[in-house]
Write a protein that holds these residues in place. Structure first.
Motif, PDB file in Angstrom:
ATOM      1  N   ASP A 133      -1.781   3.445 -39.023  1.00 31.61           N
ATOM      2  CA  ASP A 133      -1.795   2.163 -38.317  1.00 31.61           C
ATOM      3  C   ASP A 133      -2.866   2.127 -37.230  1.00 31.61           C
ATOM      4  N   LEU A 134      -3.832   3.042 -37.323  1.00 32.26           N
ATOM      5  CA  LEU A 134      -4.852   3.122 -36.281  1.00 32.26           C
ATOM      6  C   LEU A 134      -6.241   2.733 -36.787  1.00 32.26           C
ATOM      7  N   GLY A 135      -6.316   2.000 -37.862  1.00 32.41           N
ATOM      8  CA  GLY A 135      -7.606   1.523 -38.332  1.00 32.41           C
ATOM      9  C   GLY A 135      -8.118   2.177 -39.579  1.00 32.41           C
ATOM     10  N   GLY A 136      -7.268   2.943 -40.281  1.00 33.80           N
ATOM     11  CA  GLY A 136      -7.707   3.634 -41.478  1.00 33.80           C
ATOM     12  C   GLY A 136      -7.713   2.787 -42.740  1.00 33.80           C
ATOM     13  N   ALA A 137      -7.172   1.596 -42.674  1.00 33.19           N
ATOM     14  CA  ALA A 137      -7.122   0.737 -43.861  1.00 33.19           C
ATOM     15  C   ALA A 137      -8.526   0.452 -44.376  1.00 33.19           C
TER      16      ALA A 137
END
Length: 536
Positions: A133-137
């Protein structure tokens, strides 16, 4: 009996399967569910050729998957290796190589950096990627998706384990390259996860005691704020799980959100690392906005916890128990002190002498209590086997005193007449100025108590006349300036003149490690890059 971390967790699963074990975001998993998912990952590890003794990198921030990965590794007698997710490519390649990793489990956000170093590390033959949930998408990765890795059996059929199975914790320290501290499962359990009574030093002789006692009462809710890659969070989390409690995790530290979660979940025990978390927490606390009345304990360890911040917690929370523990990856638990309003502190905390804690001189001879002499803090009893792949450093740190094995941490300390031990500061961070010794942590504590200063790191800057000058890199409060004359007057009230910082740099942010420790290498770099903002 097998005093093994996987066995100890499984005892809690058997005794309290439907209790909630972990909470993270919107997810709540019971002991049974955590066990099932860890078992599935463990079977995946076996299927891809990992087995007892394999080294599995845990390149993850705080999440339920982090704990599942640790447990899965222990279940097959593999050795999980904690990876600092802030490492640069060079640092990452060094640790991956030095630890001789066979596999890596990582959050997707770290995929680009991992992809940079993997081609130079052919030993790593398997990687698994966890969504985050820290921008890895959207970040590409060639790793096996984590949930796909959990598609197999959830059976607990891994055979017997041993108390002598290996546990490894990489520690960056304040200087030099990271080092892997090697423990046995029993030793690390004894010193950091409840296998010894923290107050009496008495050993628990029954591997079922923690789970049995825990099942007889209601669970407490613990909130582990430091990264699970650090012993300051990992081992309290295991201690909580071994005794049937619930642990709240958050992917990154945010002071305002912490208080919201304390209110929402009725947190009772808050685990922090000194001022790095304590100061932003106490400054963000607004009783009119959140109900934090459930909080009963704030437990700090692994970093300086200044008296001014302890006092602020005691003022804000009547009846709060505030503890300050000493220890390191090399020693485990070394002692615990409890804050009282207005206490004086020189350097680190003063703690009651533990059964295995002592202070030794330069010749490895114990210092007499009340002598007034400082020496090296040493810890006996259950100690590590040494540093991984570093026999020279192992010989330096792991020694014998009176025929007993001890670990000498590099911390300077003094043993008082009553047998208590006062930590003075890191020996390698002592500043020699004009023939006088100055402990960086003592000066940091005084500087950070000034109204204009939010955070500070104190270092020595080479000087032709004095050898070194005491210097400080500070972060101003709320971006405003620093009244340097006022700072000097304030520090003079508690410190001798030769300890006062003569050079001061003001930075937008003082940099710390993920565990909250001062980044002295960064601070030294600041002093070399530009002229100070103030000199005296």
């Amino acid at each position: 009996m097998a005093y093994n971390l996987a066995d100890l967790f499984e005892h809690s699963v058997d005794a309290m399967p439907e209790r909630v074990a972990l909470i993270c975001g919107a997810r709540r998993v019971t002991y049974r569910e955590l066990e099932d998912r860890a078992n599935r990952l463990a079977h995946h590890f076996l299927e891809v050729g990992l087995t007892a003794g394999s080294h599995i990198g845990v390149h993850l921030h705080n999440s339920i998957e982090t704990m599942e990965t640790l447990l899965a590794a222990y279940k097959i007698r593999a050795v999980p290796i904690n990876i600092n997710f802030r490492y640069t490519s060079d640092e990452l390649a060094y640790v991956y190589g030095n630890a001789e990793l066979d596999a890596v489990v990582h959050h997707r956000i770290y995929s680009p950096r991992i992809a940079e170093v993997l081609p130079s590390l052919p030993r790593i033959r398997h990687t698994v990627v966890v969504e985050d949930d820290l921008g890895g998408a959207g970040v590409p990765s060639d790793s096996v998706p984590y949930e796909e890795a959990l598609s197999g059996s959830g059976d607990r059929d891994f055979g017997e384990r041993s108390s002598e199975d290996l546990f490894m914790m990489y520690t960056g320290g304040t200087t030099g390259r990271p080092k892997g501290v090697v423990w046995t499962h029993e030793a690390i359990w004894r010193v950091l996860a409840g296998g010894l009574d923290f107050y009496t030093g008495e050993a628990i002789d029954d591997e079922y005691q923690q789970s049995r006692v825990g099942s007889q009462g209601d669970p407490t809710l613990w909130f582990a704020l430091p990264p699970l890659i650090h012993a300051a969070a990992m081992m309290p989390t295991f201690a909580a799980l071994f005794s049937g409690n619930t642990v709240l995790l958050e992917s990154k530290f945010d002071a305002d959100r912490t208080w919201e979660l304390v209110e929402r979940h009725k947190v009772q025990i808050l685990t922090i690392t000194g001022d790095a978390m304590g100061r932003p927490l106490i400054e963000a606390h607004q009783p009119s906005r959140t109900d934090t009345s459930s909080l009963g304990v704030v437990a700090s360890g692994a970093a300086l916890f200044s008296p001014v911040i302890k006092d602020a917690f005691l003022d804000a929370f009547p009846g709060l128990l505030v503890s300050d523990s000493i220890g390191a990856s090399e020693t485990g638990f070394g002692g615990i002190g409890f804050a009282t309003k207005g206490e004086k502190q020189v350097g680190g905390p003063r703690v009651p002498a533990g059964r295995y804690a002592l202070v030794i001189d330069e010749n490895d001879v114990p210092v007499e209590p009340g002598s007034g002499k400082d020496g090296w803090f040493a810890k006996g009893g259950y100690v590590p086997l040494g540093y991984y792949n570093d026999p020279e450093k192992t010989r330096e740190i792991f020694r014998e005193v009176d025929g007993r094995p001890v670990v000498v941490t590099g911390d300077r300390a003094r043993i008082e007449a009553d047998g208590s031990i006062t930590l003075l500061g890191r020996g390698n961070m002592v500043i020699n100025t004009g023939g006088e010794k100055v402990f960086a942590e003592e000066v940091e504590s005084a500087v950070k108590a000034y109204r204009d200063v939010y955070d500070a790191i104190v270092v020595g800057v080479p000087d032709e006349r004095w050898g070194h000058r005491v210097s400080a890199v500070v972060q101003a409060r709320d971006g405003r300036g620093v009244d340097f004359a006022g700072l000097e007057d304030h520090v003079r009230q508690s410190l001798a003149g030769y300890k006062i910082p003569r050079l001061v740099w003001v930075e937008d942010t003082v940099q710390r490690t993920p565990s909250g420790k001062p980044d002295y290498r960064w601070a030294q770099g600041v002093t070399k890059q530009r002229d100070p903002d103030h000199r005296t």
